[in-house]
Scaffold this active site. Structure first.
Site, PDB file in Angstrom:
ATOM      1  N   ASP A  14     -36.117  35.046  68.132  1.00 56.66           N
ATOM      2  CA  ASP A  14     -35.211  35.333  67.013  1.00 56.66           C
ATOM      3  C   ASP A  14     -34.469  34.083  66.571  1.00 56.66           C
ATOM      4  N   ALA A  85     -29.832  35.146  75.883  1.00 54.21           N
ATOM      5  CA  ALA A  85     -29.757  36.195  76.912  1.00 54.21           C
ATOM      6  C   ALA A  85     -30.987  36.150  77.790  1.00 54.21           C
ATOM      7  N   SER A  87     -33.626  38.321  78.357  1.00 55.68           N
ATOM      8  CA  SER A  87     -33.965  39.418  77.442  1.00 55.68           C
ATOM      9  C   SER A  87     -35.131  40.294  77.921  1.00 55.68           C
ATOM     10  N   SER A 128     -28.792  45.918  71.524  1.00 58.93           N
ATOM     11  CA  SER A 128     -30.183  46.357  71.674  1.00 58.93           C
ATOM     12  C   SER A 128     -30.300  47.878  71.700  1.00 58.93           C
ATOM     13  N   GLU A 130     -32.026  49.261  73.713  1.00 59.47           N
ATOM     14  CA  GLU A 130     -32.034  49.595  75.150  1.00 59.47           C
ATOM     15  C   GLU A 130     -30.689  50.198  75.576  1.00 59.47           C
ATOM     16  N   TYR A 152     -30.591  45.296  82.282  1.00 56.13           N
ATOM     17  CA  TYR A 152     -30.533  44.668  80.955  1.00 56.13           C
ATOM     18  C   TYR A 152     -29.754  45.564  79.983  1.00 56.13           C
ATOM     19  N   ASN A 181     -36.837  47.126  68.874  1.00 55.19           N
ATOM     20  CA  ASN A 181     -37.817  46.078  69.222  1.00 55.19           C
ATOM     21  C   ASN A 181     -38.344  45.372  67.973  1.00 55.19           C
ATOM     22  N   THR A 193     -46.213  43.805  73.327  1.00 55.32           N
ATOM     23  CA  THR A 193     -46.977  43.554  72.085  1.00 55.32           C
ATOM     24  C   THR A 193     -47.823  42.291  72.226  1.00 55.32           C
ATOM     25  N   LYS A 195     -48.544  40.622  74.940  1.00 55.51           N
ATOM     26  CA  LYS A 195     -49.489  40.728  76.056  1.00 55.51           C
ATOM     27  C   LYS A 195     -50.776  41.387  75.546  1.00 55.51           C
ATOM     28  N   GLY A 214     -48.749  48.945  82.189  1.00 55.89           N
ATOM     29  CA  GLY A 214     -48.013  50.011  82.877  1.00 55.89           C
ATOM     30  C   GLY A 214     -48.029  51.291  82.051  1.00 55.89           C
ATOM     31  N   PRO A 282     -38.825  50.786  87.461  1.00 52.54           N
ATOM     32  CA  PRO A 282     -38.135  51.804  88.264  1.00 52.54           C
ATOM     33  C   PRO A 282     -37.590  52.933  87.386  1.00 52.54           C
TER      34      PRO A 282
HETATM   35  P1  NAP Z   1     -36.012  35.423  73.780  1.00 55.07           P
HETATM   36  O1  NAP Z   1     -37.194  34.982  72.985  1.00 55.07           O
HETATM   37  O2  NAP Z   1     -36.197  35.816  75.197  1.00 55.07           O
HETATM   38  O3  NAP Z   1     -34.930  34.250  73.698  1.00 55.07           O
HETATM   39  C1  NAP Z   1     -33.808  34.218  74.557  1.00 55.07           C
HETATM   40  C2  NAP Z   1     -33.045  32.944  74.319  1.00 55.07           C
HETATM   41  O4  NAP Z   1     -31.900  32.921  75.199  1.00 55.07           O
HETATM   42  C3  NAP Z   1     -33.852  31.651  74.609  1.00 55.07           C
HETATM   43  O5  NAP Z   1     -33.512  30.684  73.657  1.00 55.07           O
HETATM   44  C4  NAP Z   1     -33.337  31.245  75.978  1.00 55.07           C
HETATM   45  O6  NAP Z   1     -33.425  29.859  76.219  1.00 55.07           O
HETATM   46  C5  NAP Z   1     -31.862  31.645  75.833  1.00 55.07           C
HETATM   47  N1  NAP Z   1     -31.186  31.725  77.127  1.00 55.07           N
HETATM   48  C6  NAP Z   1     -31.509  32.513  78.181  1.00 55.07           C
HETATM   49  N2  NAP Z   1     -30.694  32.267  79.214  1.00 55.07           N
HETATM   50  C7  NAP Z   1     -29.833  31.289  78.815  1.00 55.07           C
HETATM   51  C8  NAP Z   1     -28.776  30.593  79.433  1.00 55.07           C
HETATM   52  N3  NAP Z   1     -28.419  30.842  80.689  1.00 55.07           N
HETATM   53  N4  NAP Z   1     -28.116  29.653  78.741  1.00 55.07           N
HETATM   54  C9  NAP Z   1     -28.472  29.375  77.455  1.00 55.07           C
HETATM   55  N5  NAP Z   1     -29.475  29.992  76.810  1.00 55.07           N
HETATM   56  C10 NAP Z   1     -30.147  30.948  77.487  1.00 55.07           C
HETATM   57  O7  NAP Z   1     -35.294  36.661  73.063  1.00 55.07           O
HETATM   58  P2  NAP Z   1     -35.416  37.172  71.550  1.00 55.07           P
HETATM   59  O8  NAP Z   1     -36.499  38.177  71.472  1.00 55.07           O
HETATM   60  O9  NAP Z   1     -35.370  36.022  70.638  1.00 55.07           O
HETATM   61  O10 NAP Z   1     -34.044  38.002  71.431  1.00 55.07           O
HETATM   62  C11 NAP Z   1     -32.843  37.376  70.997  1.00 55.07           C
HETATM   63  C12 NAP Z   1     -31.659  38.224  71.435  1.00 55.07           C
HETATM   64  O11 NAP Z   1     -31.774  39.530  70.876  1.00 55.07           O
HETATM   65  C13 NAP Z   1     -31.557  38.434  72.949  1.00 55.07           C
HETATM   66  O12 NAP Z   1     -30.180  38.495  73.257  1.00 55.07           O
HETATM   67  C14 NAP Z   1     -32.197  39.796  73.175  1.00 55.07           C
HETATM   68  O13 NAP Z   1     -31.676  40.371  74.348  1.00 55.07           O
HETATM   69  C15 NAP Z   1     -31.755  40.514  71.915  1.00 55.07           C
HETATM   70  N6  NAP Z   1     -32.650  41.574  71.442  1.00 55.07           N
HETATM   71  C16 NAP Z   1     -33.970  41.330  71.237  1.00 55.07           C
HETATM   72  C17 NAP Z   1     -34.789  42.337  70.726  1.00 55.07           C
HETATM   73  C18 NAP Z   1     -36.246  42.100  70.490  1.00 55.07           C
HETATM   74  O14 NAP Z   1     -36.980  43.103  70.348  1.00 55.07           O
HETATM   75  N7  NAP Z   1     -36.706  40.861  70.390  1.00 55.07           N
HETATM   76  C19 NAP Z   1     -34.234  43.600  70.416  1.00 55.07           C
HETATM   77  C20 NAP Z   1     -32.872  43.793  70.631  1.00 55.07           C
HETATM   78  C21 NAP Z   1     -32.075  42.777  71.117  1.00 55.07           C
HETATM   79  P3  NAP Z   1     -34.666  29.177  77.017  1.00 55.07           P
HETATM   80  O15 NAP Z   1     -35.644  28.764  75.957  1.00 55.07           O
HETATM   81  O16 NAP Z   1     -34.020  28.051  77.701  1.00 55.07           O
HETATM   82  O17 NAP Z   1     -35.220  30.231  77.956  1.00 55.07           O
HETATM   83  O1  G4F Z   2     -42.349  44.908  75.342  1.00 55.39           O
HETATM   84  P1  G4F Z   2     -41.399  45.413  76.365  1.00 55.39           P
HETATM   85  O2  G4F Z   2     -41.260  44.611  77.613  1.00 55.39           O
HETATM   86  O3  G4F Z   2     -40.025  45.609  75.611  1.00 55.39           O
HETATM   87  P2  G4F Z   2     -38.716  46.482  75.930  1.00 55.39           P
HETATM   88  O4  G4F Z   2     -38.588  46.789  77.356  1.00 55.39           O
HETATM   89  O5  G4F Z   2     -38.722  47.634  74.990  1.00 55.39           O
HETATM   90  O6  G4F Z   2     -37.551  45.451  75.560  1.00 55.39           O
HETATM   91  C1  G4F Z   2     -37.595  44.660  74.379  1.00 55.39           C
HETATM   92  O7  G4F Z   2     -36.984  45.379  73.326  1.00 55.39           O
HETATM   93  C2  G4F Z   2     -35.578  45.636  73.515  1.00 55.39           C
HETATM   94  C3  G4F Z   2     -35.101  46.442  72.303  1.00 55.39           C
HETATM   95  O8  G4F Z   2     -35.333  47.804  72.528  1.00 55.39           O
HETATM   96  C4  G4F Z   2     -34.855  44.321  73.648  1.00 55.39           C
HETATM   97  F1  G4F Z   2     -33.522  44.526  73.747  1.00 55.39           F
HETATM   98  C5  G4F Z   2     -35.393  43.557  74.853  1.00 55.39           C
HETATM   99  O9  G4F Z   2     -34.749  42.291  74.923  1.00 55.39           O
HETATM  100  C6  G4F Z   2     -36.884  43.336  74.673  1.00 55.39           C
HETATM  101  O10 G4F Z   2     -37.069  42.451  73.592  1.00 55.39           O
HETATM  102  O11 G4F Z   2     -41.831  46.900  76.807  1.00 55.39           O
HETATM  103  C7  G4F Z   2     -42.017  47.934  75.865  1.00 55.39           C
HETATM  104  C8  G4F Z   2     -42.589  49.165  76.567  1.00 55.39           C
HETATM  105  C9  G4F Z   2     -41.836  49.589  77.832  1.00 55.39           C
HETATM  106  O12 G4F Z   2     -41.692  50.980  77.853  1.00 55.39           O
HETATM  107  C10 G4F Z   2     -42.744  49.161  78.971  1.00 55.39           C
HETATM  108  O13 G4F Z   2     -42.642  49.979  80.137  1.00 55.39           O
HETATM  109  O14 G4F Z   2     -43.921  48.851  76.990  1.00 55.39           O
HETATM  110  C11 G4F Z   2     -44.104  49.358  78.304  1.00 55.39           C
HETATM  111  N1  G4F Z   2     -45.164  48.602  78.980  1.00 55.39           N
HETATM  112  C12 G4F Z   2     -46.317  49.149  79.459  1.00 55.39           C
HETATM  113  N2  G4F Z   2     -47.054  48.209  80.071  1.00 55.39           N
HETATM  114  C13 G4F Z   2     -45.147  47.307  79.277  1.00 55.39           C
HETATM  115  C14 G4F Z   2     -46.335  47.049  79.968  1.00 55.39           C
HETATM  116  N3  G4F Z   2     -44.246  46.343  79.014  1.00 55.39           N
HETATM  117  C15 G4F Z   2     -44.534  45.078  79.433  1.00 55.39           C
HETATM  118  N4  G4F Z   2     -43.653  44.098  79.151  1.00 55.39           N
HETATM  119  N5  G4F Z   2     -45.684  44.796  80.137  1.00 55.39           N
HETATM  120  C16 G4F Z   2     -46.615  45.739  80.438  1.00 55.39           C
HETATM  121  O15 G4F Z   2     -47.641  45.467  81.056  1.00 55.39           O
END
Ligand code: NAP
Ligand code: G4F
Length: 330
Positions: A14, A85, A87, A128, A130, A152, A181, A193, A195, A214, A282
């Site tokens: 993001d 975060a 994440s 989120s 979540e 989380y 998501n 996605t 993966k 899973g 879990p």
């Molecule tokens: P992401 O690709 O995992 O990026 C996480 C970012 O946080 C990376 O830049 C990472 O830096 C940084 N970070 C982690 N630990 C840190 C630390 N200790 N100090 C400084 N920076 C740190 O996540 P994203 O998908 O872009 O999501 C952005 C935010 O939206 C997150 O807070 C996530 O929880 C939230 N969110 C995401 C989704 C989604 O579906 N993508 C949905 C709802 C909320 P490094 O490069 O150093 O690891």
């Molecule tokens: O892609 P996921 O790991 O995303 P999840 O757990 O929904 O979390 C993401 O979205 C959140 C917003 O709702 C963010 F806040 C969070 O930071 C992150 O970006 O898993 C999606 C679903 C889950 O139900 C998981 O159990 O896919 C299921 N799944 C099934 N097999 C799997 C797998 N997930 C992963 N990562 N790997 C598997 O092999």
């Protein structure tokens, strides 16, 4: 004069889309970036390499207050987008203490640093879906009670309440986006996605034979990250701070995603996908479906990408990348 924004998590999915978007809007964009020990620093920050010359990056971590404080001490910001975060939900079970520390304390350090040094800076918290977890109603909206199902989810719920409290107690302009998501070709490979799209492509190219997953029945409301960063920005342009759900309003199972991604390559996922109970969490979140009416009505936001377009873009990007890797190896 151009506005100045700080993005934590700028190296993430993001953060990279938001940085591009803010640069396009004429912002001066700063990012907080932690040091990591890599043999090859070239492979660091790949998502922002194409815009790195236009960014100002600050070395810091979210893990302690002085680190955050020193960034806020040396530069004044109009807006702060707190995306940094741990994440990955699965990892939050494996290492809940790090997740809690980075996600809760990191948010607290930033809010308190802003209160002390720059209380007029507008603040966005990356909440989120979540937080809804074992959802009490469907679709989920801003008024749906939270019931997080992972460390989380708990950490994000606490971050949400911290953000709300700094708004109510100190009158700061603090907003939470409750984002469902969102994915893209820049998504981390550990998320389901990416993966799936990457594995489908590698199977098509003969590089892999099967994909282990899973819970195939979990349903998610999947959108495109490029759409969702527009909503983050719009929240901070309002006359009053508020919280918003951001979602597409459609939900699909992991199984449906497999069917679409493999189908895009002319493959039947039944022939390649194997379930592995070792990959179950879990406690999982079974169904997420968002109602983004408030964002639509108040921010004028709506998604531009359909689920099908999102998956197609991810598959095509993985196809190109894997072909390039193959060519380089030949
Ligand atoms: P992401 O690709 O995992 O990026 C996480 C970012 O946080 C990376 O830049 C990472 O830096 C940084 N970070 C982690 N630990 C840190 C630390 N200790 N100090 C400084 N920076 C740190 O996540 P994203 O998908 O872009 O999501 C952005 C935010 O939206 C997150 O807070 C996530 O929880 C939230 N969110 C995401 C989704 C989604 O579906 N993508 C949905 C709802 C909320 P490094 O490069 O150093 O690891
Ligand atoms: O892609 P996921 O790991 O995303 P999840 O757990 O929904 O979390 C993401 O979205 C959140 C917003 O709702 C963010 F806040 C969070 O930071 C992150 O970006 O898993 C999606 C679903 C889950 O139900 C998981 O159990 O896919 C299921 N799944 C099934 N097999 C799997 C797998 N997930 C992963 N990562 N790997 C598997 O092999």
């Amino acid at each position: 004069m151009s506005k100045c924004a700080l993005i934590t998590g700028i190296t993430g999915q993001d953060g990279s889309y938001l940085a591009e978007y803010l640069l396009d809007q004429g912002y001066e964009v700063h990012g907080l970036m932690r040091r990591v020990a890599l043999e090859n620093q070239e492979s660091r920050a790949g998502r922002i390499r194409h815009i790195a010359a236009r960014l100002r990056l600050h070395s810091a971590t979210l893990e302690n207050y002085p680190s955050v404080f020193q960034v806020l001490s040396k530069q004044r910001f109009d807006e702060c987008y707190h995306l940094g975060a741990q994440s990955y939900v699965t990892d939050s079970f494996a290492d809940s203490f790090t997740t809690m520390n980075v996600n809760i304390n990191g948010t607290h350090y930033l809010l308190e640093g802003l209160r002390q040094l720059q209380p007029a800076c507008r603040f966005y918290f990356a909440g989120s879906s979540e937080m809804f977890g074992k959802a009490h109603e469907s679709p989920q909206r801003e008024t749906t009670p939270f019931h997080p199902r992972s460390p989380y989810g708990i950490s994000k719920t606490t971050g949400y309440y911290l953000t709300q409290n700094y708004r109510e107690a100190y009158g700061m302009f603090c907003c939470s986006g409750i984002l469902f998501n969102h994915e893209s070709p820049r998504r981390g490979f550990e998320f389901v996605t990416r993966k799936i799209t990457n594995a489908a492509v590698r199977i098509k190219l003969g590089l892999e034979k099967e994909l282990r997953l899973g819970n195939l029945e979990a349903s998610r409301d999947w959108g495109h990250a490029a759409d969702y960063v527009r909503a983050m920005h719009a929240m901070l342009q309002q006359s009053k701070p508020d919280d918003f759900v951001v979602a597409t309003g459609q939900t699909y199972r992991v199984r449906d995603l497999c069917e679409l991604a493999f189908g895009e390559l002319g493959l039947d996922y039944h022939d390649y996908v194997r379930t592995d109970p070792g990959l179950n969490r879990p406690a999982d979140v079974e169904l997420l479906l968002g109602d983004a009416s408030k964002a639509k009505n108040q921010l004028g936001w709506s998604p531009r990408y359909s689920f099908k377009e999102l998956v197609k873009e991810m598959v095509q990007a993985d196809l190109e990348r894997n072909r390039e890797l193959q060519r380089a190896a030949d």
